[in-house]
Motif scaffolding. Sequence first.
Motif, mmCIF file in Angstrom:
data_model
loop_
_atom_site.group_PDB
_atom_site.id
_atom_site.type_symbol
_atom_site.label_atom_id
_atom_site.label_comp_id
_atom_site.label_asym_id
_atom_site.label_seq_id
_atom_site.Cartn_x
_atom_site.Cartn_y
_atom_site.Cartn_z
ATOM 1 N N SER A 23 0.824 -1.206 0.000
ATOM 2 C CA SER A 23 0.000 0.000 0.000
ATOM 3 C C SER A 23 0.865 1.266 0.000
ATOM 4 O O SER A 23 0.607 2.212 -0.751
ATOM 5 C CB SER A 23 -0.918 -0.008 1.225
ATOM 6 N N THR A 24 1.898 1.275 0.817
ATOM 7 C CA THR A 24 2.815 2.420 0.896
ATOM 8 C C THR A 24 3.556 2.597 -0.425
ATOM 9 O O THR A 24 3.713 3.724 -0.913
ATOM 10 C CB THR A 24 3.810 2.224 2.049
ATOM 11 N N ILE A 25 3.988 1.497 -1.008
ATOM 12 C CA ILE A 25 4.695 1.542 -2.288
ATOM 13 C C ILE A 25 3.778 2.102 -3.375
ATOM 14 O O ILE A 25 4.180 2.957 -4.163
ATOM 15 C CB ILE A 25 5.225 0.147 -2.660
ATOM 16 N N ARG A 26 2.534 1.649 -3.380
ATOM 17 C CA ARG A 26 1.577 2.125 -4.389
ATOM 18 C C ARG A 26 1.301 3.621 -4.230
ATOM 19 O O ARG A 26 1.266 4.369 -5.201
ATOM 20 C CB ARG A 26 0.271 1.340 -4.300
ATOM 21 N N LYS A 27 1.108 4.071 -2.991
ATOM 22 C CA LYS A 27 0.861 5.497 -2.737
ATOM 23 C C LYS A 27 2.041 6.347 -3.201
ATOM 24 O O LYS A 27 1.859 7.401 -3.814
ATOM 25 C CB LYS A 27 0.590 5.736 -1.253
ATOM 26 N N ALA A 28 3.246 5.888 -2.899
ATOM 27 C CA ALA A 28 4.448 6.628 -3.316
ATOM 28 C C ALA A 28 4.530 6.678 -4.835
ATOM 29 O O ALA A 28 4.842 7.731 -5.417
ATOM 30 C CB ALA A 28 5.694 5.979 -2.731
ATOM 31 N N TYR A 29 4.248 5.557 -5.471
ATOM 32 C CA TYR A 29 4.279 5.503 -6.938
ATOM 33 C C TYR A 29 3.262 6.476 -7.541
ATOM 34 O O TYR A 29 3.594 7.230 -8.457
ATOM 35 C CB TYR A 29 4.003 4.081 -7.429
ATOM 36 N N LEU A 30 2.034 6.447 -7.047
ATOM 37 C CA LEU A 30 1.002 7.329 -7.602
ATOM 38 C C LEU A 30 1.382 8.801 -7.449
ATOM 39 O O LEU A 30 1.210 9.595 -8.382
ATOM 40 C CB LEU A 30 -0.354 7.046 -6.941
ATOM 41 N N LYS A 31 1.913 9.154 -6.288
ATOM 42 C CA LYS A 31 2.325 10.542 -6.055
ATOM 43 C C LYS A 31 3.445 10.949 -7.013
ATOM 44 O O LYS A 31 3.373 11.996 -7.663
ATOM 45 C CB LYS A 31 2.790 10.701 -4.604
ATOM 46 N N LEU A 32 4.487 10.119 -7.114
ATOM 47 C CA LEU A 32 5.625 10.457 -7.962
ATOM 48 C C LEU A 32 5.306 10.378 -9.449
ATOM 49 O O LEU A 32 5.830 11.173 -10.239
ATOM 50 C CB LEU A 32 6.815 9.556 -7.632
ATOM 51 N N SER A 33 4.449 9.457 -9.831
ATOM 52 C CA SER A 33 4.102 9.358 -11.255
ATOM 53 C C SER A 33 3.307 10.582 -11.698
ATOM 54 O O SER A 33 3.470 11.057 -12.823
ATOM 55 C CB SER A 33 3.347 8.067 -11.557
ATOM 56 N N ARG A 34 2.477 11.103 -10.811
ATOM 57 C CA ARG A 34 1.769 12.358 -11.136
ATOM 58 C C ARG A 34 2.749 13.526 -11.179
ATOM 59 O O ARG A 34 2.695 14.373 -12.066
ATOM 60 C CB ARG A 34 0.669 12.631 -10.112
ATOM 61 N N GLN A 35 3.653 13.557 -10.206
ATOM 62 C CA GLN A 35 4.626 14.645 -10.121
ATOM 63 C C GLN A 35 5.536 14.684 -11.349
ATOM 64 O O GLN A 35 5.840 15.762 -11.855
ATOM 65 C CB GLN A 35 5.472 14.483 -8.865
ATOM 66 N N TRP A 36 5.998 13.530 -11.812
ATOM 67 C CA TRP A 36 6.976 13.476 -12.889
ATOM 68 C C TRP A 36 6.388 13.145 -14.251
ATOM 69 O O TRP A 36 7.137 12.946 -15.208
ATOM 70 C CB TRP A 36 8.081 12.474 -12.547
ATOM 71 N N HIS A 37 5.082 13.119 -14.355
ATOM 72 C CA HIS A 37 4.490 12.821 -15.668
ATOM 73 C C HIS A 37 4.935 13.903 -16.666
ATOM 74 O O HIS A 37 4.853 15.092 -16.384
ATOM 75 C CB HIS A 37 2.966 12.775 -15.579
ATOM 76 N N PRO A 38 5.414 13.489 -17.835
ATOM 77 C CA PRO A 38 5.916 14.460 -18.819
ATOM 78 C C PRO A 38 4.886 15.524 -19.227
ATOM 79 O O PRO A 38 5.258 16.663 -19.507
ATOM 80 C CB PRO A 38 6.308 13.594 -20.014
ATOM 81 N N ASP A 39 3.628 15.182 -19.241
ATOM 82 C CA ASP A 39 2.594 16.165 -19.588
ATOM 83 C C ASP A 39 2.448 17.253 -18.529
ATOM 84 O O ASP A 39 1.921 18.314 -18.808
ATOM 85 C CB ASP A 39 1.243 15.476 -19.792
ATOM 86 N N LYS A 40 2.908 16.994 -17.314
ATOM 87 C CA LYS A 40 2.819 17.983 -16.233
ATOM 88 C C LYS A 40 4.102 18.794 -16.097
ATOM 89 O O LYS A 40 4.167 19.726 -15.321
ATOM 90 C CB LYS A 40 2.523 17.282 -14.914
ATOM 91 N N ASN A 41 5.139 18.414 -16.823
ATOM 92 C CA ASN A 41 6.440 19.078 -16.732
ATOM 93 C C ASN A 41 6.840 19.620 -18.098
ATOM 94 O O ASN A 41 7.785 19.143 -18.721
ATOM 95 C CB ASN A 41 7.493 18.091 -16.225
ATOM 96 N N LEU A 42 6.137 20.616 -18.522
ATOM 97 C CA LEU A 42 6.356 21.154 -19.867
ATOM 98 C C LEU A 42 7.668 21.936 -19.987
ATOM 99 O O LEU A 42 8.193 22.086 -21.089
ATOM 100 C CB LEU A 42 5.172 22.024 -20.277
ATOM 101 N N LYS A 43 8.205 22.398 -18.859
ATOM 102 C CA LYS A 43 9.460 23.151 -18.911
ATOM 103 C C LYS A 43 10.661 22.247 -19.170
ATOM 104 O O LYS A 43 11.641 22.678 -19.740
ATOM 105 C CB LYS A 43 9.675 23.927 -17.611
ATOM 106 N N ASN A 44 10.578 21.000 -18.719
ATOM 107 C CA ASN A 44 11.689 20.074 -18.902
ATOM 108 C C ASN A 44 11.151 18.662 -19.135
ATOM 109 O O ASN A 44 11.307 17.777 -18.286
ATOM 110 C CB ASN A 44 12.623 20.106 -17.689
ATOM 111 N N PRO A 45 10.534 18.423 -20.275
ATOM 112 C CA PRO A 45 9.898 17.124 -20.517
ATOM 113 C C PRO A 45 10.887 15.962 -20.612
ATOM 114 O O PRO A 45 10.534 14.833 -20.259
ATOM 115 C CB PRO A 45 9.152 17.322 -21.836
ATOM 116 N N GLU A 46 12.119 16.218 -21.044
ATOM 117 C CA GLU A 46 13.100 15.130 -21.142
ATOM 118 C C GLU A 46 13.463 14.597 -19.754
ATOM 119 O O GLU A 46 13.506 13.386 -19.532
ATOM 120 C CB GLU A 46 14.372 15.589 -21.872
ATOM 121 N N ARG A 47 13.727 15.511 -18.834
ATOM 122 C CA ARG A 47 14.049 15.107 -17.462
ATOM 123 C C ARG A 47 12.853 14.412 -16.824
ATOM 124 O O ARG A 47 13.002 13.383 -16.155
ATOM 125 C CB ARG A 47 14.449 16.322 -16.636
ATOM 126 N N ALA A 48 11.672 14.980 -17.046
ATOM 127 C CA ALA A 48 10.464 14.383 -16.486
ATOM 128 C C ALA A 48 10.244 12.978 -17.032
ATOM 129 O O ALA A 48 9.892 12.063 -16.284
ATOM 130 C CB ALA A 48 9.256 15.268 -16.784
#
Length: 95
Positions: A23-48
């Motif tokens: 459960s903890t692993i899944r929560k961390a994954y969901l948070k980070l996947s939203r944070q680093w999704h390339p569509d949400k990081n338009l300033k640096n999509p390669e890094r994202a």
Amino acid sequence: MDDDNEVVDHYRVLGVHDYASQSTIRKAYLKLSRQWHPDKNLKNPERAQKRFQHVSRAYEILSNEELRKQFDYDVGIDGREALITKKRRRASTAD
């Protein structure tokens, strides 16, 4: 994380302990996947994109009990400590 052949500590990628529940692993994954999704990081999509791939791979390994056991066996706590030391040395020589 720049080298595709480098062993990555998947626990550190997701920011969880090695004894974290699924459960903890899944929560961390969901948070980070939203944070680093390339569509949400338009300033640096390669890094994202790269971070998103690392997060996804870490979740793929740690969410599967067999893959997680194999990762823990292959890397183990000594291996993770070695990874941390290696990265610290690399960072200090880069300065």
